[in-house]
Design an enzyme around this catalytic site. Sequence first.
Site, PDB file in Angstrom:
ATOM      1  N   GLU A  36      31.999  26.920  46.005  1.00  0.00           N
ATOM      2  CA  GLU A  36      32.589  26.047  44.995  1.00  0.00           C
ATOM      3  C   GLU A  36      33.660  26.769  44.179  1.00  0.00           C
ATOM      4  O   GLU A  36      34.459  26.126  43.502  1.00  0.00           O
ATOM      5  CB  GLU A  36      31.510  25.530  44.038  1.00  0.00           C
ATOM      6  CG  GLU A  36      30.565  24.511  44.651  1.00  0.00           C
ATOM      7  CD  GLU A  36      29.531  24.033  43.654  1.00  0.00           C
ATOM      8  OE1 GLU A  36      29.622  24.439  42.476  1.00  0.00           O
ATOM      9  OE2 GLU A  36      28.630  23.286  44.043  1.00  0.00           O
ATOM     10  N   ALA A  37      33.658  28.086  44.238  1.00  0.00           N
ATOM     11  CA  ALA A  37      34.577  28.879  43.421  1.00  0.00           C
ATOM     12  C   ALA A  37      35.803  29.343  44.192  1.00  0.00           C
ATOM     13  O   ALA A  37      36.519  30.229  43.734  1.00  0.00           O
ATOM     14  CB  ALA A  37      33.833  30.101  42.862  1.00  0.00           C
TER      15      ALA A  37
END
Length: 427
Positions: free
Chosen positions: A66-67
Amino acid sequence: MAKRPGLSVYLASQKLRGRARAEARLRQGLAEGSEDSARAAERLGKPRRERPVGPLVWLHAGNEAEALGFPELIDRLIEERDDLNFLITTTGHDPEHPLEARLPKDVIMHYAPYGEGQAVEAFLTHWKPDLCLWAENRFEPELIDRVKKAGIPMILVDARVPDRSGWRWLPGIRRTLLRQFDRVLAGDETARDGLVSLGVPADRVEAIGFLQEGTAPLPCSQAERDMLAEDLAGRPVWLAAGAERAEFDLLAHVHQQIMRRSHRLLMVLAPRVPEDGPDLARRLEDEGWVVGLRSLEDEPEPETEIYIADLPDEMGLWYRLAPIAFMGGTLCGGPVRNPYEAAALGSAVLFGPATGPWRESFERLLEAGAARSVTNGATLARGVDHLLAPDQAARMAAAAWDITTNGAHATDRVVEIALDALDARGV
């Protein structure tokens, strides 16, 4: 601002459970393999290195996948202010660490502390961040509440309407937590409207798109690309990128089906494990296929039906040559490549249900019309057949270009807001 009863009740219940609950949670995670045994103490707020001197920007996400917009964001922030330090925390543990290799060497990776008072206090006391950029769609109430009390500016990025699961008995908790953020940067207009309906002041929320994912497009030799494009001479091509052994037979069957309608079609099969190439070539030849093997310097001749791309670090080349890319591993549950690699280079993306750590990336591409989901060999064959029409693949490639371009605009806007927040703080 007074807290709604939902958040107050939740925080009180967490305080009663306290340290013992956090330690029990950690023991369970270690036993199940969902926590990193080498860095377990970080979950209790214990750092493994000193805080760097100077301003510290803290970026938080649910997991490393997600990063993946963080590396580009950090690079852009460093371009503007080379005195900044960066701390990235994640809630989840990713054994393959897809993010770490993409980051500048001085960026600190740390697991987020559990939402328990002492762990959160220890974490904030040590790191003393000057700004928090929160990119997780699930909230840790104790952590967010204490960050707010510490006076640390918080910006919610890649924001969507947060999930209610686990909080149904606490009626005001989502609304109250959202109001802790100084700015809310929504992924799209639908998310913006939903967040406003949850009580985020309209002047604090704006729709800017999602952060740009990944790094620069994968490289390739332009001379090699031009030579292979000439060899292919306009043949229709589709790519199986990072294919797993469990998918080899299925992919050959799919290719056989499509070739009944597209006789000159070439499948470029790039196995996830390059060493599988020679054995795979022999097996396919025994089945009657005309095969080329990249590691033997074979060329994709006009009669070649399957070309095995078994040299490492050449995916940038094949994404540029193939207008259609099936993401290997997604039909068998194996490791999966980042779909933005394909999308950024103009390849329409096909994928199965097993998206691994890239679920949100696939969903964004699907919603934008830059990807198409399949469930089995039959639907994969229909998907490839559909995209062999040049206008269909071009439409998806244009959608992929739009989403990657919008990501660059979103990243620029976050940089602008983050720098303004640091200036307002006087750091």
